[in-house]
Design a protein around this motif. Structure first.
Motif, PDB file in Angstrom:
ATOM      1  N   ARG A 140       0.863  -1.183   0.167  1.00 45.83           N
ATOM      2  CA  ARG A 140       0.149   0.257   0.025  1.00 45.83           C
ATOM      3  C   ARG A 140       0.979   1.361   0.140  1.00 45.83           C
ATOM      4  O   ARG A 140       0.664   2.013  -0.781  1.00 45.83           O
ATOM      5  N   ALA A 141       1.905   1.322   0.733  1.00 43.00           N
ATOM      6  CA  ALA A 141       2.898   2.364   0.928  1.00 43.00           C
ATOM      7  C   ALA A 141       3.556   2.744  -0.657  1.00 43.00           C
ATOM      8  O   ALA A 141       3.905   3.630  -0.909  1.00 43.00           O
ATOM      9  N   GLY A 142       3.673   1.579  -1.261  1.00 41.04           N
ATOM     10  CA  GLY A 142       4.046   1.639  -2.773  1.00 41.04           C
ATOM     11  C   GLY A 142       3.054   1.707  -3.905  1.00 41.04           C
ATOM     12  O   GLY A 142       3.362   1.750  -4.938  1.00 41.04           O
ATOM     13  N   GLY A 143       2.045   2.081  -3.530  1.00 40.05           N
ATOM     14  CA  GLY A 143       0.951   2.765  -4.573  1.00 40.05           C
ATOM     15  C   GLY A 143      -0.119   1.576  -4.964  1.00 40.05           C
ATOM     16  O   GLY A 143      -0.912   1.854  -5.747  1.00 40.05           O
ATOM     17  N   TYR A 144      -0.246   0.561  -4.114  1.00 41.22           N
ATOM     18  CA  TYR A 144      -1.207  -0.651  -4.278  1.00 41.22           C
ATOM     19  C   TYR A 144      -2.419  -0.351  -3.498  1.00 41.22           C
ATOM     20  O   TYR A 144      -2.274   0.243  -2.331  1.00 41.22           O
ATOM     21  N   ALA A 145      -3.601  -0.852  -4.025  1.00 40.93           N
ATOM     22  CA  ALA A 145      -4.754  -1.024  -3.288  1.00 40.93           C
ATOM     23  C   ALA A 145      -4.637  -2.482  -2.924  1.00 40.93           C
ATOM     24  O   ALA A 145      -4.004  -3.402  -3.491  1.00 40.93           O
ATOM     25  N   THR A 146      -5.209  -2.555  -1.566  1.00 38.94           N
ATOM     26  CA  THR A 146      -4.922  -3.787  -0.752  1.00 38.94           C
ATOM     27  C   THR A 146      -6.144  -4.450  -0.410  1.00 38.94           C
ATOM     28  O   THR A 146      -7.030  -3.649   0.062  1.00 38.94           O
ATOM     29  N   PHE A 147      -6.568  -5.683  -0.880  1.00 38.74           N
ATOM     30  CA  PHE A 147      -7.910  -6.219  -0.473  1.00 38.74           C
ATOM     31  C   PHE A 147      -7.698  -7.568   0.239  1.00 38.74           C
ATOM     32  O   PHE A 147      -6.854  -8.119  -0.108  1.00 38.74           O
ATOM     33  N   ALA A 148      -8.426  -7.978   1.209  1.00 34.16           N
ATOM     34  CA  ALA A 148      -8.557  -9.144   1.669  1.00 34.16           C
ATOM     35  C   ALA A 148     -10.015  -9.800   1.711  1.00 34.16           C
ATOM     36  O   ALA A 148     -10.947  -8.919   2.084  1.00 34.16           O
ATOM     37  N   VAL A 149     -10.088 -10.996   1.448  1.00 33.78           N
ATOM     38  CA  VAL A 149     -11.341 -11.835   1.541  1.00 33.78           C
ATOM     39  C   VAL A 149     -11.012 -12.962   2.287  1.00 33.78           C
ATOM     40  O   VAL A 149     -10.019 -13.743   2.124  1.00 33.78           O
ATOM     41  N   GLY A 150     -11.995 -13.632   3.108  1.00 34.99           N
ATOM     42  CA  GLY A 150     -11.965 -14.928   3.707  1.00 34.99           C
ATOM     43  C   GLY A 150     -11.459 -14.900   5.175  1.00 34.99           C
ATOM     44  O   GLY A 150     -11.602 -14.135   5.895  1.00 34.99           O
ATOM     45  N   LYS A 151     -10.702 -16.019   5.520  1.00 33.69           N
ATOM     46  CA  LYS A 151     -10.310 -16.413   6.888  1.00 33.69           C
ATOM     47  C   LYS A 151      -9.000 -15.414   7.065  1.00 33.69           C
ATOM     48  O   LYS A 151      -8.042 -15.347   6.369  1.00 33.69           O
ATOM     49  N   TRP A 152      -9.279 -14.828   8.357  1.00 36.07           N
ATOM     50  CA  TRP A 152      -8.068 -13.936   8.948  1.00 36.07           C
ATOM     51  C   TRP A 152      -7.294 -14.704  10.118  1.00 36.07           C
ATOM     52  O   TRP A 152      -6.066 -14.930   9.622  1.00 36.07           O
ATOM     53  N   HIS A 153      -7.731 -14.989  10.864  1.00 31.14           N
ATOM     54  CA  HIS A 153      -7.152 -15.778  12.038  1.00 31.14           C
ATOM     55  C   HIS A 153      -5.943 -15.334  12.513  1.00 31.14           C
ATOM     56  O   HIS A 153      -4.889 -16.105  13.090  1.00 31.14           O
ATOM     57  N   LEU A 154      -5.597 -14.026  12.723  1.00 32.45           N
ATOM     58  CA  LEU A 154      -4.576 -13.305  12.913  1.00 32.45           C
ATOM     59  C   LEU A 154      -4.535 -12.229  14.078  1.00 32.45           C
ATOM     60  O   LEU A 154      -4.051 -11.374  14.408  1.00 32.45           O
ATOM     61  N   PHE A 175      -4.811  -3.309   5.211  1.00 29.71           N
ATOM     62  CA  PHE A 175      -6.036  -3.674   4.161  1.00 29.71           C
ATOM     63  C   PHE A 175      -6.980  -2.730   3.830  1.00 29.71           C
ATOM     64  O   PHE A 175      -7.367  -2.110   4.829  1.00 29.71           O
ATOM     65  N   ASP A 176      -7.075  -2.149   2.724  1.00 27.43           N
ATOM     66  CA  ASP A 176      -7.911  -1.037   2.298  1.00 27.43           C
ATOM     67  C   ASP A 176      -9.471  -1.599   2.518  1.00 27.43           C
ATOM     68  O   ASP A 176     -10.143  -1.050   3.174  1.00 27.43           O
ATOM     69  N   ARG A 177      -9.822  -2.699   2.160  1.00 24.34           N
ATOM     70  CA  ARG A 177     -11.076  -3.428   2.384  1.00 24.34           C
ATOM     71  C   ARG A 177     -10.815  -4.901   2.704  1.00 24.34           C
ATOM     72  O   ARG A 177      -9.823  -5.756   2.467  1.00 24.34           O
ATOM     73  N   TYR A 178     -11.870  -5.284   3.421  1.00 22.62           N
ATOM     74  CA  TYR A 178     -11.828  -6.757   4.021  1.00 22.62           C
ATOM     75  C   TYR A 178     -13.353  -7.272   4.208  1.00 22.62           C
ATOM     76  O   TYR A 178     -14.100  -6.430   4.436  1.00 22.62           O
ATOM     77  N   PHE A 179     -13.432  -8.476   3.763  1.00 25.21           N
ATOM     78  CA  PHE A 179     -14.833  -9.264   3.862  1.00 25.21           C
ATOM     79  C   PHE A 179     -14.491 -10.644   4.105  1.00 25.21           C
ATOM     80  O   PHE A 179     -13.872 -11.358   3.378  1.00 25.21           O
ATOM     81  N   GLY A 180     -14.946 -11.160   5.293  1.00 25.29           N
ATOM     82  CA  GLY A 180     -14.849 -12.701   5.557  1.00 25.29           C
ATOM     83  C   GLY A 180     -14.807 -12.892   6.922  1.00 25.29           C
ATOM     84  O   GLY A 180     -15.755 -12.132   7.645  1.00 25.29           O
ATOM     85  N   SER A 181     -14.344 -14.032   7.535  1.00 23.25           N
ATOM     86  CA  SER A 181     -14.537 -14.572   8.927  1.00 23.25           C
ATOM     87  C   SER A 181     -13.170 -14.370   9.702  1.00 23.25           C
ATOM     88  O   SER A 181     -12.210 -14.769   9.214  1.00 23.25           O
ATOM     89  N   MET A 182     -13.419 -13.580  10.639  1.00 24.12           N
ATOM     90  CA  MET A 182     -12.103 -13.321  11.513  1.00 24.12           C
ATOM     91  C   MET A 182     -11.741 -14.517  12.233  1.00 24.12           C
ATOM     92  O   MET A 182     -10.384 -14.630  12.681  1.00 24.12           O
ATOM     93  N   ASP A 183     -12.281 -15.458  12.394  1.00 25.06           N
ATOM     94  CA  ASP A 183     -12.109 -16.813  13.233  1.00 25.06           C
ATOM     95  C   ASP A 183     -11.475 -17.939  12.366  1.00 25.06           C
ATOM     96  O   ASP A 183     -11.063 -17.463  11.170  1.00 25.06           O
ATOM     97  N   GLY A 184     -11.051 -18.910  13.083  1.00 22.53           N
ATOM     98  CA  GLY A 184     -10.240 -20.069  12.484  1.00 22.53           C
ATOM     99  C   GLY A 184     -10.945 -20.776  11.382  1.00 22.53           C
ATOM    100  O   GLY A 184     -10.487 -21.440  10.325  1.00 22.53           O
ATOM    101  N   PHE A 185     -12.458 -20.815  11.172  1.00 19.28           N
ATOM    102  CA  PHE A 185     -13.187 -21.361  10.315  1.00 19.28           C
ATOM    103  C   PHE A 185     -14.523 -21.148  10.527  1.00 19.28           C
ATOM    104  O   PHE A 185     -14.874 -20.399  11.638  1.00 19.28           O
ATOM    105  N   THR A 186     -15.164 -21.511   9.710  1.00 23.19           N
ATOM    106  CA  THR A 186     -16.857 -21.490   9.668  1.00 23.19           C
ATOM    107  C   THR A 186     -17.611 -22.233   8.741  1.00 23.19           C
ATOM    108  O   THR A 186     -17.175 -22.921   8.032  1.00 23.19           O
ATOM    109  N   SER A 187     -18.828 -22.281   8.928  1.00 23.01           N
ATOM    110  CA  SER A 187     -19.809 -22.970   8.197  1.00 23.01           C
ATOM    111  C   SER A 187     -19.985 -22.230   6.668  1.00 23.01           C
ATOM    112  O   SER A 187     -20.131 -21.045   6.810  1.00 23.01           O
TER     113      SER A 187
END
Length: 780
Positions: A140-154, A175-187
């Protein structure tokens, strides 16, 4: 020196030392003479970067690695890219993810274990260090848009709730945007909780046919489309972390149907077929030996021919679902590459597909349709505990079953390596990696260099032409452990990594060139850090670890054990969990999560860990004061899902109690209608001997519905959190769900419910300690 042993890898090179408070801990860092500077502008025509991380995927599950599951889209990436046959990762998921995103060895990145412990030690903080820039932050500091989807678990589980410090959430880590489950897994059919950016998604129920893998892909495509509508030339980084194929293993009916009968031949035959393809393709040496069934870590797997007909049908169904889930991962790759092709950007996209660890044997020898009955808790359960509640095998993979395939199929997934996830044998750490970048001026092909997960971030930054951030939060960035393997893309003979330590729950290993020392059991206190039983393997002659040379090469064993000890000190691996305290000691700051609380009605579902502190391994009460009209109906409170939980509702005028014991549903109803007017309703769950509860619902002080004795819900169950005034997501009672869906409460006034946690069970080993005070004193 080997990677992981240099002064830089320790994080404490010579120089002044200081301390920085974060997350209630002390982070050690060093003062450096270099000033902070921003990353340089991105190069012209900088490549997009897509990292697709799959959870618990075995080495041989993808087509390029010998699998029979059709993965044409991943095959195409491999065909125009590089297939790495000697990629290794950490033995468990959170440590791998932390290492991938920081370039640090797992313990130096704060993750010696998954994000469900908090004993107060730097290597097990379960939060990324404040002075460790992530790959997303550098890009992101180098000019990128940053996206994350899915499992985080951090993020440590006690900081997943809505009132928590969010400094370790995705948006706060680059990350500029995120969508998903923060936990280790899910249904996958009914996710237990979804987060969009920094907030829970307020959805009461999911539509028929909803499937999380498809939703994640839709969201990823939407993020790319939104970017292109506003910044046509801006490169992006997409971190797509699948929740599949982690348990509970689920898939869509249409995909499962395609694999009907595909695994009737059994795991022994499928394993041999995969091994033959691997040897023919060169992924595995032609003279490698498939590990035998009698190894100590074979997890009690029986020969397929020794199973009866019902067992074969049940076990084959488990693998049909797993294959469908892998197929769905490949479909997501296809959808992404198709969109990038439409945009004319596929050739200039660096695309990685990899797994976070080896396939898992957590399903046991027979698999399970009751995932939480045997996963996620350390309790000594009674002898009559049911680990697999019998249900129609046709339900496996669908929303009504939380299943996990048997260990026999996990061994197939890990072909040809021995052992499984959480082990430091190759089956736990030797994983698939495919890298594709059509614009690169290098010929695609097979690569056998030793690559470790910490090497990924430096490699991506080098390929993208973006320097890593030199500082974060006013602190010099701690030196990384990873080394770029970019040179190997153009040069098949370029050197790979020489050495690497591994550790997981006291299991240790050290690779140095062709030699690997493995200690499958943690040492006792008396044996010391490098003590205990060590095995030795020559990976050049015996890549599958079938011939232990320790007895004849004691000097090599001693040398590698000593090097493991030195690397462990350098990487904050200690203490090893020889007393069990890593899993029992937690900060006293969590005590507030177990205090009585009023939960308003019709709010988004309460987060899983927050809900569990009110209920798990303890007696508790739930009270509600409500005003009922003549047609009052609906759920008063629900906690859990088809994997286990409880629900209290007014149904047809009666108080209706449901308790789902890992798939075994118990019901009780009041004999008389509750009638209109004001009422005090109480739900009591009182501990009985043998890890059981007595469950009773009371109306105005009198018990009206009782379930005498049911197995307690343990560990991470109930998985879906508490919802008040409706039954969120995966329902506790499927029949009630079919009649009423989420069954929102109507016809009366329900303001909320009050949870009153009672005494903790004697079976709860948790010890709360005043860590914050100790850290503050140290900082002063």
């Amino acid at each position: 020196m080997a990677p992981g042993e240099t002064g830089a890898s320790v994080g404490v090179p010579p120089g002044a030392r200081g301390y920085e408070r974060f997350g209630g801990r002390v982070a050690e860092f060093t003062s450096q003479s270099e000033p902070w500077w921003p990353a340089s502008p991105r190069p012209a025509d900088a490549p997009n970067v897509v990292v697709m991380l799959v959870d618990d995927l075995g080495f041989s599950d993808l087509g390029p690695f010998g699998g029979e599951i059709p993965t044409p889209n991943i095959d195409a990436l491999a065909g125009r890219g590089w297939t790495f046959s000697n990629y290794r990762t950490a033995p468990m998921c959170s440590p791998s993810r932390a290492s991938l995103l920081t370039g640090l060895n797992p313990h130096r990145a704060g993750f010696g274990y998954v994000a469900h412990v908090d004993p107060g030690y730097p290597g097990f903080a379960c939060e990324l260090p404040a002075d460790a820039p992530t790959l997303a932050e550098s890009l992101r500091a180098g000019g990128y848009a940053t996206f994350a989807v899915g499992k985080w678990h951090l993020t440590v589980e006690s900081k997943l709730h809505d009132g928590a410090d969010k400094s370790s959430w995705p948006l706060q880590r680059g990350f500029d945007r995120y969508f998903g489950s923060m936990d280790g897994f899910t249904s996958l059919h009914h996710p237990h909780r979804l987060i969009s950016d920094n907030s829970p998604v307020d959805v009461r129920e999911f539509p028929d046919g909803y499937f999380l893998t498809d939703d994640l892909t839709d969201r990823a495509l939407g993020m790319i489309d939104d970017l292109r509508a506003n910044a046509p030339d801006k490169p992006f980084f997409l971190y797509y972390a699948h929740t599949s194929v982690h348990g509970p293993i689920q898939a869509k009916d249409a995909d499962i149907h395609r694999y009907r009968g595909a695994y009737d031949a059994g795991w022994d035959a499928i394993r041999r077929e995969r091994f033959a393809r691997q040897q023919a393709s060169g992924i595995v040496p032609a003279d490698a030996v498939l590990p035998a069934d009698d190894l100590p870590d074979a997890a009690g797997i029986r020969r397929w021919d020794d199973l009866d007909a019902d067992e074969r049908a049940l076990f084959a169904r488990h693998m049909e679902v797993y294959a469908a889930a892998v197929d769905e991962i490949d479909q997501s790759v296809g959808r992404l590459t198709a969109r990038l092709s439409e945009l004319g950007e596929l050739d200039n996209t660096i695309f990685l597909v990899l797994s976070d660890n080896g396939g898992t044997a957590e399903g046991g020898p027979s698999g399970t349709r009751s995932y939480f009955a045997q996963f996620g808790h350390d309790s000594d359960v009674p002898a009559d505990w049911v680990r697999d509640v019998p249900r129609d095998p046709a339900l496996i993979g669908g929303p009504r079953v939380f299943g996990q395939y048997p260990a026999g199929w996990a061994r197939v997934s890990n072909t040809p390596w021995r052992s499984f996830k959480s082990s430091t044998y190759e089956g736990g750490v030797h994983a698939p990696l495919v890298v594709s970048w059509p614009d690169a001026a290098a010929r695609p092909g097979l690569r056998d260099q030793f690559v470790f997960v910490a090497d990924l971030a430096p490699t991506i930054l080098e390929l993208a032409g973006i320097p890593p951030l030199a500082a974060r939060g006013g602190m010099p960035a701690r030196p990384v452990d990873g080394r770029s393997f970019a040179a190997s893309l153009s040069d098949p003979e370029a050197p790979g990594r020489q050495a690497q330590y591994f550790e997981c729950v006291g299991r240790r290993a050290y690779v140095d060139g062709d030699l690997k020392a493995v200690s499958p059991l943690q040492p006792t206190v008396d044996e010391g850090a490098a003590g205990g039983a060590w095995e030795l393997y020559d990976l050049a002659a015996d890549p599958t670890e079938t011939a232990d040379l320790a007895a004849s090469r004691t000097a090599d064993v001693a040398r590698l054990a000593a090097r493991w000890r030195d690397a462990a000190w350098a990487n904050t691996v200690f203490p090893l969990d020889d007393t069990g305290q890593l899993h029992t000691v937690r900060p006293e700051s969590e005590a507030v999560l177990s205090e009585p609380v009023f939960l308003p009605a019709r709010r988004p579902v309460l987060e899983r860990f927050r809900s569990a502190r009110l209920t798990v391994l303890r007696s508790f009460r739930v009270t509600a004061d409500l005003l009922c009209g003549p047609d009052a109906a609906g759920v008063l409170v629900a906690h859990g899902d088809q994997g286990g939980g409880y629900v209290l509702a007014i149904d047809d005028g009666h108080l209706a109690l449901g308790y789902n014991a890992y798939g075994d549903l118990h019901r009780a109803r009041s004999l008389a209608p509750i009638g209109g007017g004001p009422h005090r309703i109480e739900l009591a769950l009182d501990e009985l001997d043998g890890l059981r509860w007595r469950v009773a619902a009371s109306l105005d002080g009198s018990e009206v519905a009782v379930i005498d004795a049911v197995p307690m819900l343990l560990g991470m169950c109930p998985f879906t959190g508490i919802s008040v005034g409706y039954d969120y997501g995966g329902p506790v009672d499927w029949d009630q769900y079919e009649r009423h869906r989420s069954y929102p409460f109507t016809g009366g006034d329900l303001r909320g419910v009050t949870y009153l946690p009672g005494p903790r069970s004697a079976h709860d080993p948790t010890v709360l300690r005043a860590m914050d005070a100790a850290v503050a004193a140290l900082a002063d």
